[in-house]
Design a protein around this motif. Structure first.
Motif, mmCIF file in Angstrom:
data_model
loop_
_atom_site.group_PDB
_atom_site.id
_atom_site.type_symbol
_atom_site.label_atom_id
_atom_site.label_comp_id
_atom_site.label_asym_id
_atom_site.label_seq_id
_atom_site.Cartn_x
_atom_site.Cartn_y
_atom_site.Cartn_z
ATOM 1 N N PRO A 1 0.746 -1.279 0.058
ATOM 2 C CA PRO A 1 -0.194 -0.012 -0.094
ATOM 3 C C PRO A 1 0.775 1.266 0.093
ATOM 4 C CG PRO A 1 -1.007 -1.604 1.495
ATOM 5 C CD PRO A 1 0.441 -1.989 1.151
ATOM 6 N N VAL A 2 2.105 1.247 0.606
ATOM 7 C CA VAL A 2 2.719 2.533 0.780
ATOM 8 C C VAL A 2 3.704 2.713 -0.699
ATOM 9 C CG1 VAL A 2 4.668 3.596 1.754
ATOM 10 C CG2 VAL A 2 3.219 2.425 3.222
ATOM 11 N N VAL A 3 3.902 1.519 -1.157
ATOM 12 C CA VAL A 3 4.845 1.678 -2.340
ATOM 13 C C VAL A 3 3.903 1.891 -3.832
ATOM 14 C CG1 VAL A 3 6.320 0.355 -3.882
ATOM 15 C CG2 VAL A 3 6.567 0.262 -1.192
#
Length: 118
Positions: free
Chosen positions: A90-92
């Protein structure tokens, strides 16, 4: 409609061709590789050549998968696990999608064996 997986790539792009040459042995029995820069290619299943040149397209047998999602799909087909997993975190993933879109816009300059990404 065809139900076989098809990966549409630009054979006039040196970097694209290099990746396909590397992955083709791993994809040989899992997907049909279609060079959209080939003479006479006009499109597939209602999607024209110019749209396919704008970003990578993969036909999964019933629908198109486009952009980074297509890349992650065929990397998994080729047996890659870590990089697709990492790029879907989700962050990447939002950053990876932005990077892909940047590459796709600049890749238009990557034809006839010359790449200028500036």
């Amino acid at each position: 409609m065809s139900d076989k997986v098809r990966l549409f790539y630009d054979g006039s792009c040196k970097l694209c061709r290099h990746e396909i040459n590397y992955l083709s042995p791993k994809l040989r029995h899992k997907a049909t590789l279609v060079d959209i820069s080939a003479e006479g290619f006009t499109g597939f299943e209602g999607i024209g050549k110019s749209a396919m040149m704008a970003q990578i397209h993969l036909w999964d047998g019933s629908r198109f998968i486009i952009g980074l999602a297509a890349t992650l799909y065929y990397w998994r087909l080729a047996g890659m696990r870590f990089l697709p997993w990492l790029l879907e975190l989700p962050v990447v993933n939002p950053l990876a999608n932005k990077a892909y879109q940047y590459w796709a816009r600049k890749r238009a300059r990557c034809t006839d064996n010359h790449c200028d990404l500036r």
